[in-house]
Enzyme design. Structure first.
Site, PDB file in Angstrom:
ATOM      1  N   PRO A   1       1.066 -19.943 -16.259  1.00 48.27           N
ATOM      2  CA  PRO A   1       1.789 -19.401 -17.353  1.00 48.27           C
ATOM      3  C   PRO A   1       1.233 -18.236 -17.903  1.00 48.27           C
ATOM      4  O   PRO A   1       0.212 -17.994 -18.436  1.00 48.27           O
ATOM      5  CB  PRO A   1       2.067 -20.472 -18.249  1.00 48.27           C
ATOM      6  N   GLU A   2       2.279 -17.136 -17.833  1.00 48.00           N
ATOM      7  CA  GLU A   2       1.745 -16.001 -18.518  1.00 48.00           C
ATOM      8  C   GLU A   2       2.551 -15.558 -19.800  1.00 48.00           C
ATOM      9  O   GLU A   2       3.314 -16.475 -20.202  1.00 48.00           O
ATOM     10  CB  GLU A   2       1.800 -14.639 -17.380  1.00 48.00           C
TER      11      GLU A   2
ATOM     12  N   LYS B   1      -1.708 -15.793 -24.216  1.00 50.83           N
ATOM     13  CA  LYS B   1      -1.453 -16.932 -23.093  1.00 50.83           C
ATOM     14  C   LYS B   1      -1.489 -18.136 -23.892  1.00 50.83           C
ATOM     15  O   LYS B   1      -1.708 -19.210 -23.433  1.00 50.83           O
ATOM     16  CB  LYS B   1      -1.934 -16.717 -21.905  1.00 50.83           C
TER      17      LYS B   1
ATOM     18  N   ARG C   1      -8.207 -11.098  -7.221  1.00 46.31           N
ATOM     19  CA  ARG C   1      -6.967 -11.561  -7.152  1.00 46.31           C
ATOM     20  C   ARG C   1      -6.077 -10.849  -6.308  1.00 46.31           C
ATOM     21  O   ARG C   1      -6.369  -9.952  -5.876  1.00 46.31           O
ATOM     22  CB  ARG C   1      -6.183 -11.304  -8.904  1.00 46.31           C
TER      23      ARG C   1
END
Ligand SMILES: [Zn+2]
Length: 264
Positions: free
Chosen positions: A2-3, A59, A254
């Site tokens: 979740p961002e 976040k 990433r």
């Protein structure tokens, strides 16, 4: 993971259902998610207390209480939180339960136990180390292009990594960073310091627009605009603008997806 948009949607959800309800009991089926408290101290310190606000920084969700404490919630990769009315079916991967006096309950879930819950003896967010180290909120009115430029343009790393650095700007992760650079027409592996003021301005504007749009859509991927790259971030994914194959590249450990035609 979740961002900012997902966490903001959860914050609004909690604001609507979990405030001003005294906690009568805390049950901890899996203490691995507790960061700086034990199950018994968490229960003792929240007993009869109510959450009086639901705030978000980056976040994180912060739930200050009427007895001078703040519950800090972080979702990690797979965390979530659900409000259950009396009799509702319990969710899977349930790790911590906050039972309210009217029979309703908050369930914090985490399949891979990577999120965390912590409790602090303060209601000032900046007294919380996890929060104090965060960079500015990208959607705050005070976060102007000038401030963005001062933070981003000296950086020699890829714009993708800069956008994701929580100490520089709070709340953006891998997924929304890809969307922001895609909408700006900038390759995610471009060095931040190499971007002209005009290109940087495009990144800034698309940062604001993408995050707002995602929140507006309830962070529901099925409701995102047709030109968003997020739904296509997968093997064999194609650019929603030109139809070309997307490229997957590892940037700062990433995986980033981008369109080599629409982004340069
Ligand atoms: Zn394209």
């Amino acid at each position: 993971m979740p961002e900012l948009p997902e966490v903001e949607v959860k914050r609004r959800y909690l604001e609507g259902n979990s405030l001003y309800k005294p906690v009568i009991r805390v049950v901890v089926p899996d203490a691995r998610v507790l960061d700086n408290v034990t199950p018994s101290s968490l229960g003792r310190e929240l007993k009869r207390a109510s959450f009086v606000a639901a705030r978000r920084r980056g976040k994180y969700i912060l739930l200050p209480t009427d007895n001078g404490r703040t519950l800090l919630v972080h979702f990690g990769m797979t965390g979530d939180i659900f409000f259950l009315a009396k009799g509702d079916k319990r969710p899977e991967w349930n790790r911590v339960e906050f039972h309210f006096d009217n029979g309703s309950c908050l369930h914090y879930t985490s399949k891979r136990v990577l999120g965390k819950i912590a409790l602090f003896p303060t209601t000032d967010d900046n007294d919380i180390p996890d929060i104090a180290r965060l960079g500015p909120e990208p959607l705050s009115r005070g976060f102007t292009f000038k401030r963005f430029q001062a933070i981003v343009s000296p950086r020699g790393s890829a714009i993708h990594s800069v956008l994701m650095n929580q100490e520089l700007i709070a709340g953006i992760g891998n997924i929304y960073s890809d969307e922001i650079t895609f909408q700006a027409g900038v390759r995610p592996d471009r060095k931040a310091s190499s971007l002209s003021p005009e290109r940087l301005r495009r990144v800034f504007d698309s940062m604001k627009r993408v995050l707002r749009r995602a929140i507006q859509a309830g962070a529901n991927i099925d409701k995102y605009p047709d030109d968003f790259i997020i739904p296509h971030r997968k093997r064999g994914g194609r650019c929603p603008r030109c139809g070309g194959a997307l490229v997957k590249k590892t940037i700062g450990e990433r995986s980033s997806y981008f369109c080599p035609t629409c982004q340069n």
